[in-house]
Design an enzyme around this catalytic site. Structure first.
Site, PDB file in Angstrom:
ATOM      1  N   LYS A 106       0.811  -1.220   0.000  1.00  0.00           N
ATOM      2  CA  LYS A 106       0.000   0.000   0.000  1.00  0.00           C
ATOM      3  C   LYS A 106       0.845   1.270   0.000  1.00  0.00           C
ATOM      4  O   LYS A 106       0.529   2.215  -0.700  1.00  0.00           O
ATOM      5  CB  LYS A 106      -0.891   0.050   1.250  1.00  0.00           C
ATOM      6  CG  LYS A 106      -2.136  -0.768   1.149  1.00  0.00           C
ATOM      7  CD  LYS A 106      -3.087  -0.413   2.282  1.00  0.00           C
ATOM      8  CE  LYS A 106      -2.459  -0.506   3.642  1.00  0.00           C
ATOM      9  NZ  LYS A 106      -2.412  -1.805   4.256  1.00  0.00           N
ATOM     10  N   ARG A 120     -10.838   2.112   9.561  1.00  0.00           N
ATOM     11  CA  ARG A 120     -10.291   0.845  10.014  1.00  0.00           C
ATOM     12  C   ARG A 120     -11.393  -0.143  10.426  1.00  0.00           C
ATOM     13  O   ARG A 120     -11.139  -1.314  10.632  1.00  0.00           O
ATOM     14  CB  ARG A 120      -9.374   1.144  11.213  1.00  0.00           C
ATOM     15  CG  ARG A 120      -8.516   0.040  11.671  1.00  0.00           C
ATOM     16  CD  ARG A 120      -7.690   0.478  12.855  1.00  0.00           C
ATOM     17  NE  ARG A 120      -6.414   1.061  12.451  1.00  0.00           N
ATOM     18  CZ  ARG A 120      -5.407   0.340  11.981  1.00  0.00           C
ATOM     19  NH1 ARG A 120      -5.507  -0.951  11.854  1.00  0.00           N
ATOM     20  NH2 ARG A 120      -4.274   0.924  11.650  1.00  0.00           N
ATOM     21  N   ARG A 144      11.044  -8.125   3.476  1.00  0.00           N
ATOM     22  CA  ARG A 144      11.149  -6.673   3.591  1.00  0.00           C
ATOM     23  C   ARG A 144      12.370  -6.277   4.430  1.00  0.00           C
ATOM     24  O   ARG A 144      12.645  -6.876   5.456  1.00  0.00           O
ATOM     25  CB  ARG A 144       9.867  -6.157   4.251  1.00  0.00           C
ATOM     26  CG  ARG A 144       9.791  -4.660   4.404  1.00  0.00           C
ATOM     27  CD  ARG A 144       8.370  -4.194   4.501  1.00  0.00           C
ATOM     28  NE  ARG A 144       7.699  -4.614   5.720  1.00  0.00           N
ATOM     29  CZ  ARG A 144       6.384  -4.451   5.919  1.00  0.00           C
ATOM     30  NH1 ARG A 144       5.627  -3.892   5.000  1.00  0.00           N
ATOM     31  NH2 ARG A 144       5.840  -4.857   7.051  1.00  0.00           N
ATOM     32  N   ARG A 179      12.505  -5.677  10.329  1.00  0.00           N
ATOM     33  CA  ARG A 179      11.732  -5.321  11.530  1.00  0.00           C
ATOM     34  C   ARG A 179      11.447  -6.584  12.327  1.00  0.00           C
ATOM     35  O   ARG A 179      11.133  -7.618  11.753  1.00  0.00           O
ATOM     36  CB  ARG A 179      10.397  -4.694  11.144  1.00  0.00           C
ATOM     37  CG  ARG A 179      10.517  -3.292  10.604  1.00  0.00           C
ATOM     38  CD  ARG A 179       9.131  -2.640  10.553  1.00  0.00           C
ATOM     39  NE  ARG A 179       9.181  -1.440   9.737  1.00  0.00           N
ATOM     40  CZ  ARG A 179       8.427  -1.226   8.665  1.00  0.00           C
ATOM     41  NH1 ARG A 179       7.552  -2.130   8.270  1.00  0.00           N
ATOM     42  NH2 ARG A 179       8.535  -0.109   7.981  1.00  0.00           N
ATOM     43  N   ARG A 196      -1.625 -10.974  12.252  1.00  0.00           N
ATOM     44  CA  ARG A 196      -2.110  -9.664  11.793  1.00  0.00           C
ATOM     45  C   ARG A 196      -3.127  -9.816  10.667  1.00  0.00           C
ATOM     46  O   ARG A 196      -4.076  -9.038  10.576  1.00  0.00           O
ATOM     47  CB  ARG A 196      -0.925  -8.795  11.320  1.00  0.00           C
ATOM     48  CG  ARG A 196      -0.080  -8.276  12.461  1.00  0.00           C
ATOM     49  CD  ARG A 196       1.245  -7.730  11.975  1.00  0.00           C
ATOM     50  NE  ARG A 196       1.093  -6.531  11.162  1.00  0.00           N
ATOM     51  CZ  ARG A 196       2.042  -6.051  10.357  1.00  0.00           C
ATOM     52  NH1 ARG A 196       3.181  -6.684  10.234  1.00  0.00           N
ATOM     53  NH2 ARG A 196       1.840  -4.952   9.677  1.00  0.00           N
TER      54      ARG A 196
END
Ligand code: ZN
Length: 216
Positions: A13, A88, A127, A160, A171
């Site tokens: 995104k 959200r 990532r 991360r 998630r």
């Protein structure tokens, strides 16, 4: 053009948002970034947000709506915006419609970026981020010029700690629970555009722009 971008974590995104805002000359409104900015400033809103995050909660609806309402008073949103990270949940989607109504506005399109779970897991676990400037890379799809080094400031890239398979799967479950009702809400209004999130950033951007331009 007033757009909302939605999609599971790790679907790309952020990169798409930056391409679209450049292409359409509209500001990118990220509630996550606005909250981080308030926390950094140490403002009263920032303190409230920090308390909720510390308690392991999402920022509550009224605070989130307030920050959006304030942001929409700025001059730069007159020609449109790209909303990211908001709404959200269903309640926020309904509230957002009411907020927009005060300006005589509606949401033009909701871009729903979708991808199979294995693609998302690959995106997230591959990532790498620059701790200095926040740029993100991917070990295969979006490599830096020199392996493991940020193009902009030569800082070694890191992964991360929550970019793992287990945490990502968790998630995704939360994401689907919360967003499915929003998708249905916009689908019933007929302004949702589902886009295949697979492929390079350029390919995905092109897909979205072609769809949006075809609607004019
Ligand atoms: Zn960097």
């Amino acid at each position: 053009m007033r757009l909302i971008i939605m999609g599971p974590p790790g679907v790309g995104k952020g990169s798409l948002a930056s391409d679209l805002t450049k292409h359409y000359h509209i500001p990118h409104i990220s509630t996550g970034e606005m909250f981080r900015a308030e926390i950094k400033k140490g403002s009263p809103v920032g303190k409230l947000v920090q308390n909720q995050i510390n308690a392991g909660k999402f920022v509550n609806d009224s605070l989130t709506n307030d920050i959006v309402r304030i942001r929409l008073q700025a001059r730069d949103v007159k020609e449109g915006f790209l909303m990211d990270g908001y709404p959200r949940n269903l309640r926020q989607a309904e509230d957002f419609d009411h907020i927009l109504m005060q300006y005589g506005w509606t949401v033009d399109y909701v871009i729903y970026l979708d991808s199979p779970e294995d693609v998302i897991l690959d995106r997230i676990t591959g990532r790498r981020v620059c701790p200095t400037c926040g740029s993100t890379y991917h070990v295969r799809n979006n490599k830096p010029k020199v392996e493991g080094i940020c193009d902009k400031d030569q800082t070694p890239l890191v992964q991360r700690p929550d970019d793992t398979v287990a945490i990502t799967k968790e998630r995704l479950v939360i994401y689907h629970d919360q967003t499915q009702p929003i998708i249905e809400y916009y689908r019933s209004k007929g302004n949702i555009i589902t886009i295949d999130g697979r492929g390079s950033i350029e390919e995905v951007s092109r897909r979205v722009i072609e769809e949006l331009d075809g609607k004019k």
